[in-house]
Enzyme design. Structure first.
Site, mmCIF file in Angstrom:
data_model
loop_
_atom_site.group_PDB
_atom_site.id
_atom_site.type_symbol
_atom_site.label_atom_id
_atom_site.label_comp_id
_atom_site.label_asym_id
_atom_site.label_seq_id
_atom_site.Cartn_x
_atom_site.Cartn_y
_atom_site.Cartn_z
ATOM 1 N N CYS A 30 8.126 -53.611 -4.103
ATOM 2 C CA CYS A 30 9.118 -52.134 -4.316
ATOM 3 C C CYS A 30 9.241 -51.323 -3.011
ATOM 4 O O CYS A 30 8.190 -50.979 -2.305
ATOM 5 C CB CYS A 30 8.247 -51.524 -5.423
ATOM 6 S SG CYS A 30 8.733 -49.789 -5.809
ATOM 7 N N CYS A 33 7.963 -47.683 -3.499
ATOM 8 C CA CYS A 33 6.611 -47.643 -3.507
ATOM 9 C C CYS A 33 6.082 -47.751 -2.144
ATOM 10 O O CYS A 33 5.025 -46.897 -1.715
ATOM 11 C CB CYS A 33 5.859 -48.994 -4.386
ATOM 12 S SG CYS A 33 6.621 -49.057 -6.010
#
Length: 105
Positions: A30, A33
């Site tokens: 991600c 993230c």
């Protein structure tokens, strides 16, 4: 210090914590993230005396992701007294996270 959270330690580290706990639900793949991760690290140092900070890898801890209905990552949930206090979904600037945390303290 950021605690790696799993099904085995989640109850003790988060739900039974005497301090509010900021939990970052994330995954390796991600991009947002990875952008949030250094901010989460900084927050763990900035608030080390008032707040516990943990991370849940949603790929490795699918049961926790399901339990808290994580549909998008990063999702950052703030727990207070063993309950979900509030959550932020998506990458945000550090200032937004600081405001988010201050409301719970």
């Amino acid at each position: 210090m950021v605690v790696e959270l799993t099904s085995d330690n989640f109850e003790q580290e988060v739900l039974k914590s005497d301090k509010p706990v900021l939990v970052d639900f994330w995954a390796e793949w991600c991009g947002p993230c990875r952008m949030v991760s250094p901010i989460i690290e900084e927050l763990s140092e900035d608030y080390s005396d008032k707040l516990k900070v943990g991370k849940v890898n949603v790929d490795e801890q699918e049961d926790l992701a399901q339990r808290f209905r994580i549909m998008s990552i990063p999702t950052i949930i703030l727990f207070k007294d063993g309950q979900v206090f509030d959550k932020i979904i998506g990458a945000r600037p550090k200032k937004d996270f600081q405001t988010f945390i201050e409301r719970a303290l």
